[in-house]
Design an enzyme around this catalytic site. Sequence first.
Site: not given
Length: 320
Positions: A6, A78, A102, A122, A125, A177
């Site tokens: 597709r 995660k 990181l 998010d 730094a 958040c």
Amino acid sequence: MSRYARQVILPEVRAVGQDRLSSARVLVVGAGGLAAPVLPLLAGAGVGHLTIMDRDEVALSNLHRQTLFTEVDCSRPKADVAAERCRALNSEIAIIAEKQALTSVNVANFVADSDVILDCADSYAASYTLSDICFDLGKPLISASVLGLSSYVGGFCGGAPSLRAVFPEAPDSGASCATAGVLGPVVAIIGAMQAQMALAVILGLNPSPLGQMVQFDARTLRSTGFRFDGTPEPASHFPFLSAGQLTGNDLIVELRSEEEAPVPIHPKARRIDLQILKTEPNKSQRLALCCATGLRSWRAAEQIQPDWPGEIVLVAASTS
């Protein structure tokens, strides 16, 4: 029928474009809300090599926006869970889970080994650390941010201006958040746009998303955009370092109180009021300002720079 039938019929893709996707190496920093649409869309499109970088574990409060995860994933890394979901979606591609943050120590190796970098972290730094190294190495960076009902996504570096060129000063708000809240669909919209920009870079679509900013307001359901090609880079900036990169010759200042951080970020860190710091006699030392996210350190650096002729660096505990 081919898995990619597709998209291969698109004149912007064809077989040559699919080959580009298959050979591309993409680094995704952060496996949370933005990565929830980014990762399956890149995996589904057949991006040949995905590296997923995140040191956190799944929490119940993540699930309303981090839709790669389910309740049974809580307390699992995660990066591992995200990699499993992507492998289940496409077994033909290579996926690496990096369960680490990181930092300014490891960023160069990860970025140098990637064709496109997506900032889904998010973190001030992490975003500016990525931008600095991507700009130096000429690597395209797709960076996004969501707070409350407002968001943006942009294509930086790789021949376009850096994040610092567009946002040269410390943000006005230190909200996150966790403190300001966020709705899941806003994150999903911007994450999907990040994925689209990344595919456009790999496919070489014109106009390039590098040098393009898109802002979305979920309250009004309106988006705006502008090009920032040619925006000058700032003459100087405050780099982010990791605590392990500091030395005994640095003047290390812990900006967090003892209540916030009973153990300072570095054994040689001192807690000094900024007004007293301005009178420090030995200003040839490198000054390292330390806090939780790097934002407080950045604002302090902007205040003290006129009185400090030496180098000033920032350290964020969240990425050390």
